[in-house]
Each structure stands twice: as structure tokens, then as C-alpha cells.
Write a protein that holds these residues in place. Structure first.
Motif, PDB file in Angstrom:
ATOM      1  N   LYS A 131       1.388   3.009  12.453  1.00 48.03           N
ATOM      2  CA  LYS A 131       1.963   1.681  11.787  1.00 48.03           C
ATOM      3  C   LYS A 131       2.865   1.584  11.703  1.00 48.03           C
ATOM      4  O   LYS A 131       3.395   2.083  11.416  1.00 48.03           O
ATOM      5  CB  LYS A 131       0.594   0.600  10.945  1.00 48.03           C
ATOM      6  CG  LYS A 131      -0.807   1.609  10.733  1.00 48.03           C
ATOM      7  CD  LYS A 131      -1.529   0.544  11.450  1.00 48.03           C
ATOM      8  CE  LYS A 131      -2.994   0.923  11.952  1.00 48.03           C
ATOM      9  NZ  LYS A 131      -3.654  -0.682  13.382  1.00 48.03           N
ATOM     10  N   GLN A 132       3.688  -0.108  11.976  1.00 47.38           N
ATOM     11  CA  GLN A 132       4.547  -1.058  12.228  1.00 47.38           C
ATOM     12  C   GLN A 132       4.562  -1.971  12.018  1.00 47.38           C
ATOM     13  O   GLN A 132       3.381  -2.547  11.909  1.00 47.38           O
ATOM     14  CB  GLN A 132       5.718  -0.373  12.943  1.00 47.38           C
ATOM     15  CG  GLN A 132       5.719  -0.235  14.233  1.00 47.38           C
ATOM     16  CD  GLN A 132       5.998  -0.301  15.480  1.00 47.38           C
ATOM     17  OE1 GLN A 132       7.183   0.698  15.325  1.00 47.38           O
ATOM     18  NE2 GLN A 132       5.739   0.149  16.442  1.00 47.38           N
TER      19      GLN A 132
ATOM     20  N   GLY B  34      -1.024   6.676   5.222  1.00 46.49           N
ATOM     21  CA  GLY B  34      -0.816   8.218   4.759  1.00 46.49           C
ATOM     22  C   GLY B  34       1.248   8.249   4.565  1.00 46.49           C
ATOM     23  O   GLY B  34       0.788   8.083   2.911  1.00 46.49           O
ATOM     24  N   THR B  35       1.644   9.180   5.197  1.00 52.02           N
ATOM     25  CA  THR B  35       2.727   9.376   4.303  1.00 52.02           C
ATOM     26  C   THR B  35       3.947   8.425   3.770  1.00 52.02           C
ATOM     27  O   THR B  35       4.457   8.438   2.846  1.00 52.02           O
ATOM     28  CB  THR B  35       3.649  10.721   4.854  1.00 52.02           C
ATOM     29  OG1 THR B  35       4.025   9.798   6.365  1.00 52.02           O
ATOM     30  CG2 THR B  35       2.475  11.531   5.071  1.00 52.02           C
ATOM     31  N   GLY B  36       3.883   7.182   4.272  1.00 54.95           N
ATOM     32  CA  GLY B  36       4.965   6.137   4.366  1.00 54.95           C
ATOM     33  C   GLY B  36       4.139   4.752   3.620  1.00 54.95           C
ATOM     34  O   GLY B  36       3.253   4.912   3.506  1.00 54.95           O
ATOM     35  N   SER B  37       4.974   3.787   2.682  1.00 54.37           N
ATOM     36  CA  SER B  37       4.368   2.501   2.376  1.00 54.37           C
ATOM     37  C   SER B  37       4.890   1.499   3.366  1.00 54.37           C
ATOM     38  O   SER B  37       5.117   1.232   4.354  1.00 54.37           O
ATOM     39  CB  SER B  37       6.011   2.025   1.196  1.00 54.37           C
ATOM     40  OG  SER B  37       5.268   3.328   0.289  1.00 54.37           O
TER      41      SER B  37
ATOM     42  N   GLU C  79       6.333  -4.767   7.291  1.00 48.38           N
ATOM     43  CA  GLU C  79       7.290  -4.888   6.652  1.00 48.38           C
ATOM     44  C   GLU C  79       6.673  -2.470   6.364  1.00 48.38           C
ATOM     45  O   GLU C  79       5.784  -2.000   5.610  1.00 48.38           O
ATOM     46  CB  GLU C  79       8.386  -4.727   5.619  1.00 48.38           C
ATOM     47  CG  GLU C  79       9.679  -3.501   5.178  1.00 48.38           C
ATOM     48  CD  GLU C  79      10.418  -4.413   3.624  1.00 48.38           C
ATOM     49  OE1 GLU C  79      10.759  -2.887   2.910  1.00 48.38           O
ATOM     50  OE2 GLU C  79      10.162  -5.727   3.276  1.00 48.38           O
ATOM     51  N   GLY C  80       7.595  -2.122   6.926  1.00 47.06           N
ATOM     52  CA  GLY C  80       7.351  -0.256   6.327  1.00 47.06           C
ATOM     53  C   GLY C  80       6.803   0.315   7.773  1.00 47.06           C
ATOM     54  O   GLY C  80       6.713  -0.334   8.627  1.00 47.06           O
ATOM     55  N   TYR C  81       6.876   1.607   7.814  1.00 50.57           N
ATOM     56  CA  TYR C  81       5.753   2.633   9.093  1.00 50.57           C
ATOM     57  C   TYR C  81       5.360   3.142   7.768  1.00 50.57           C
ATOM     58  O   TYR C  81       5.913   3.970   6.822  1.00 50.57           O
ATOM     59  CB  TYR C  81       7.073   3.060   9.664  1.00 50.57           C
ATOM     60  CG  TYR C  81       6.847   4.082  10.012  1.00 50.57           C
ATOM     61  CD1 TYR C  81       6.385   3.115  11.861  1.00 50.57           C
ATOM     62  CD2 TYR C  81       6.674   5.308  10.654  1.00 50.57           C
ATOM     63  CE1 TYR C  81       5.925   4.177  13.454  1.00 50.57           C
ATOM     64  CE2 TYR C  81       6.342   6.085  11.642  1.00 50.57           C
ATOM     65  CZ  TYR C  81       5.791   5.431  12.766  1.00 50.57           C
ATOM     66  OH  TYR C  81       5.358   6.163  13.850  1.00 50.57           O
TER      67      TYR C  81
ATOM     68  N   VAL D 296       0.847  -1.414   0.221  1.00 54.09           N
ATOM     69  CA  VAL D 296      -0.081   0.279  -0.527  1.00 54.09           C
ATOM     70  C   VAL D 296       0.255   1.208   0.234  1.00 54.09           C
ATOM     71  O   VAL D 296       1.429   1.473   0.841  1.00 54.09           O
ATOM     72  CB  VAL D 296      -0.819  -0.009   0.863  1.00 54.09           C
ATOM     73  CG1 VAL D 296      -1.687   1.112   1.208  1.00 54.09           C
ATOM     74  CG2 VAL D 296      -1.682  -1.328   1.326  1.00 54.09           C
ATOM     75  N   ARG D 297       0.319   2.308  -1.131  1.00 56.47           N
ATOM     76  CA  ARG D 297       1.160   3.489  -0.997  1.00 56.47           C
ATOM     77  C   ARG D 297       0.602   4.912  -0.360  1.00 56.47           C
ATOM     78  O   ARG D 297      -0.673   4.510   0.160  1.00 56.47           O
ATOM     79  CB  ARG D 297       1.628   3.541  -2.756  1.00 56.47           C
ATOM     80  CG  ARG D 297       2.896   2.589  -2.878  1.00 56.47           C
ATOM     81  CD  ARG D 297       2.758   2.781  -4.655  1.00 56.47           C
ATOM     82  NE  ARG D 297       3.535   2.220  -5.243  1.00 56.47           N
ATOM     83  CZ  ARG D 297       3.355   1.683  -6.975  1.00 56.47           C
ATOM     84  NH1 ARG D 297       2.454   2.140  -7.498  1.00 56.47           N
ATOM     85  NH2 ARG D 297       4.603   1.144  -7.116  1.00 56.47           N
TER      86      ARG D 297
END
Length: 336
Positions: A292-293, A305-308, A273-275, A259-260
Motif C-alpha cells: 500500500k502506498q 504490516g511494518t510501515g505506518s 502518505e506512507g508505505y 495506522v501504526r
């Protein structure tokens, strides 16, 4: 159906791969007809297309896909799933037209009766004019009551349609008899009044109630569709180190979804994976985004939001949190 009613169904065309011979047709039809909520299946081996009539909310594309795959075939795509919104708009427009015609006819009949009572010098009997105005109302606008009454009669029961059909038919048919046999001895010494205004007005007023009810139901349905519209139609799946866009009906538990930033989360899952921060206000009402992490849960319909984020699918179809909310809203609207 035993009570004289029918259940509304939707239609979808499925593209099925793997059909090689005529026996495949029977196998696919048997598999799809075994899905709870499917009412009719028509398989065309030449085009490798299958048309399925089903009850939405009981059966879904995911259920059909599972049945087809269990039978040893592949559901490649779902084509032309009919939306009941267009059908509802057409039905509402038809109901409105019947309502307008019925009430206008009733008013015209009352005015004509008043004019005929005041002026006896008309070149024709006013009853024939009333018959011409009332007949389309009885036959066209009142047809739905006759269909409903006939359906109930076939199952040896009755309903509101029976009451309206019998009541208006008696008024209309008696008035027809008076109009056609006005000068015969049959009505000698009897009242020769007609009741075309009664039959037309009853049909018009009942249709007015049905129209108001249908508009209220449509608003309720729009609320449900707004909730369902929160879920994206496609998801970006990571397969063999490649990113592939697939329809959410093709997702399976355990697949990896990317999800981008700014995108809605298609299904429920667990972040691998990702934050990022995710807007879950559609679930909780809380406007502050939630961080979310890895190992965090994400839910269908929430806005990234702003992260993937890359997450593993944990729930699909009717098992997602959003689908359960939709089901609760439907149950709440249907409760007494």
C-alpha cells in the motif's frame, strides 16, 4: 407484532451535550425517534443522558449521532451499549434448566406410575405425587408456550405455541380433575387414568428441540460477531496536527487516520502518505500481504504490516467493506 411475536431490541445510553432547557428534551426525543429502527427514547436532562431502545442491524450509533447533530446537539459518547451475547447465554441457560426439569419430571412421573401400578399398598394415592411433580413443569417450564399462545390469540391467530399450550393443558387439567374428583360420582364408570406424564413429556421434548435450535443459532451469531470483531473500536485521528484516539462511531468521511505497524485498519479509506504491506486475507483469502502506498485503498479489519500509513476516510459504518460482508453472511444464513 400483528402475528403475535415481538422483535428483540438492544439498549444504549447516550451522553448528549447542549441541552439547556426543558424543550431540548422533546427535540432530542423527536430526532431520535425519527431514526428508523429506534423503538423508544427516554431523555434525562438532569444527567444529560438518553436511553435508546433500538433494533440492531436497522439502527446504529452513527445514525443516532447524525440525528442528534441535525437537531443542533452533540452526542459526546455512547455508554453501556448492551451486548446481546450475555442475554443469549442467560436465555440458553434458562432453556436448558427448563428442559432438564421437564424431562426429569416426566421420567419421575412414569416411574411413580409404574410403582403405583405394581404396589397398591402405598400410604397415599400416587396421583397426588404426580400432580406435585407435574405442576412446576406446566406452570414454570411451559410458561413460554402460554405467553406465545396468548400473544397469538390477542391478534386472532395461532401458532405452534397454541398447539402445545392447548394439548398439554387438556392433558394436565383433565388429570387434575381426575386426581381431585377421583372418588366422586362424576367419574363413576369412567376411566380414572391420569396423563401427567404426557403433558410433562411433551413440554420436555419440545424444549429439547428449542434448545438444540437455540444452540445452532448461537453458533451462527458467534460467526457474525467474529467478523464484526475484526473492526477496531477506536481510531487514531490527526486533528490540528495532533493525534487523537476516538471511537470509530465518531469518525466522519474525509478525516485523516494514522495506522501504526501491526494495527488493524479501523475504516475504509485512501492512503495519503506512507508505505506498508497490509494483510487483507480477511477480505480476499489471499495470505500474501498487499503493498500500500499513496492513492491505494485500504479496508476496515485488514492488518497493517511494518510501515505506518496515513489515509483519508472514505466509508464509515454500514458502508465499509467489512460491514457489507457481515450483511451478506447474515443474509446467507437467513436464506431458505
Amino acid at each position: 407484532e400483528d402475528a403475535g411475536y415481538s422483535i428483540a431490541t438492544n439498549s444504549v445510553t447516550l451522553a448528549i451535550g447542549g441541552m439547556t432547557a426543558d424543550p431540548c428534551v422533546g427535540q432530542i426525543e423527536k430526532a431520535l425517534n425519527g431514526v428508523t429502527g429506534v423503538t423508544e427514547t427516554n431523555v434525562n436532562r438532569a444527567t444529560e443522558r438518553t436511553t435508546v431502545e433500538y433494533v440492531r442491524g436497522i439502527a446504529g450509533i452513527a445514525d443516532m449521532r447524525h440525528a442528534v447533530e441535525e437537531a443542533g446537539y452533540c452526542l459526546e459518547a455512547a455508554l453501556g451499549d448492551d451486548s446481546d451475547e450475555a442475554s443469549t447465554s442467560r436465555d440458553l441457560a434458562l432453556l436448558r434448566n427448563k428442559l432438564v426439569v421437564s424431562l426429569a419430571a416426566a421420567i419421575a412421573i412414569m416411574v411413580s406410575m409404574a410403582v403405583g401400578a405394581v404396589d397398591d399398598g402405598l400410604p397415599f394415592r400416587v396421583d397426588f405425587l404426580l400432580l406435585a411433580i407435574a405442576t412446576p413443569v406446566q406452570v414454570w417450564a411451559g410458561s413460554q408456550f402460554y405467553k406465545g399462545a396468548w400473544g397469538a390469540l390477542k391478534h386472532r391467530t395461532s401458532n405452534m405455541n397454541t398447539l402445545i399450550a392447548v394439548g398439554t393443558s387438556v392433558a394436565y387439567l383433565y388429570s387434575v380433575a381426575v386426581t381431585l374428583m377421583h372418588d366422586t360420582s362424576f367419574f363413576e364408570g369412567q376411566s380414572r387414568e391420569t396423563y401427567f406424564d404426557t403433558s410433562a413429556a411433551i413440554i420436555g421434548l419440545v424444549l429439547l428441540g428449542k434448545y438444540i435450535e437455540a444452540r445452532a443459532r448461537r453458533r451462527a451469531s458467534n460467526a457474525i460477531r467474529s467478523l464484526m470483531g475484526l473492526q477496531p473500536k477506536t481510531a487514531r485521528v490527526v486533528r490540528d496536527d495532533l493525534e487523537v484516539d476516538v471511537h470509530i462511531d465518531n469518525l466522519a468521511v474525509g478525516e485523516m487516520v494514522l495506522v501504526r505497524p501491526g494495527e488493524r485498519i479501523p475504516v475504509d479509506g485512501e492512503v495519503i502518505e506512507g508505505y506498508s504491506s497490509v494483510d487483507e486475507s480477511m477480505l480476499t483469502g489471499e495470505s500474501v500481504p498487499v503493498d500500500k502506498q499513496a492513492d491505494s485503498e485500504v479496508f476496515s479489519g485488514a492488518i497493517n504490516g511494518t510501515g505506518s500509513l496515513t489515509f483519508r476516510v472514505t466509508r464509515v459504518g454500514r458502508d465499509t467493506m467489512l460491514a457489507q460482508i457481515v450483511q451478506l453472511v447474515e443474509e446467507a444464513q437467513g436464506s431458505k
